[in-house]
Design a protein around this motif. Structure first.
Motif: not given
Length: 150
Positions: A17-18, A23-25, A30-31, A68-74
């Motif tokens: 979920r975090m 990913q959805q900002r 998240m917190v 502003p365009d931060l993305t995370v990838t697992v």
């Protein structure tokens, strides 16, 4: 089906979920996945370790604002005993000054009562310009070390 950001590789629960909220900002969602007494241990940089979900909010507020365009990838994950979730992941984006940012590493999350209670955090900036493996070994072993005696 594997999603482009790899979040579906995570087990159901607060870590997944975090990452989805990240990913959805969605800072609030998240917190909400962190325990109030959350402990972040950063073994490679001990002074960066901290306690409390309020610091998580400060960190990610700054990251979302500054990239502003931060993305995370697992990339991969595994579960262990005692509520542990191991995640290999990365992030990338562009800072407001136009500089590219990329990080990669592993985080080992501890889950308690359906919240993230702790993490051992090993995410580091990707450094593409510091030499090959020989230079890295020499930097650790000491300049001029050519290897073990024959």
């Amino acid at each position: 089906m594997d999603t482009p950001n790899g979040v579906d590789r995570l087990p159901d629960g607060p870590v997944r979920r975090m990452f989805s909220a990240t990913q959805q900002r969605d800072l609030e969602a998240m917190v909400a996945e962190f325990a109030e007494d959350y402990v972040n241990i950063t073994p490679n940089h001990p002074a960066r370790s901290f306690t409390g979900s309020a610091q998580v909010r400060r960190n990610w507020s700054a990251l979302f604002a500054g990239i502003p365009d931060l993305t995370v990838t697992v990339l991969d994950s595994a579960t262990g005993t005692g509520g542990k979730v191991w995640v290999e992941w990365g992030s990338r984006g562009t800072r407001l000054d136009g500089s590219a940012v990329e990080q990669a590493g592993v985080a080992i999350f501890s889950v308690r009562d359906d919240r993230i209670a702790a993490v051992r955090f090993y995410l580091e900036p990707v450094d593409k310009d510091t030499g090959d493996v020989n230079a890295a070994v020499q930097a650790v072993a000491g300049a001029g070390q050519e290897g073990a005696p024959a």
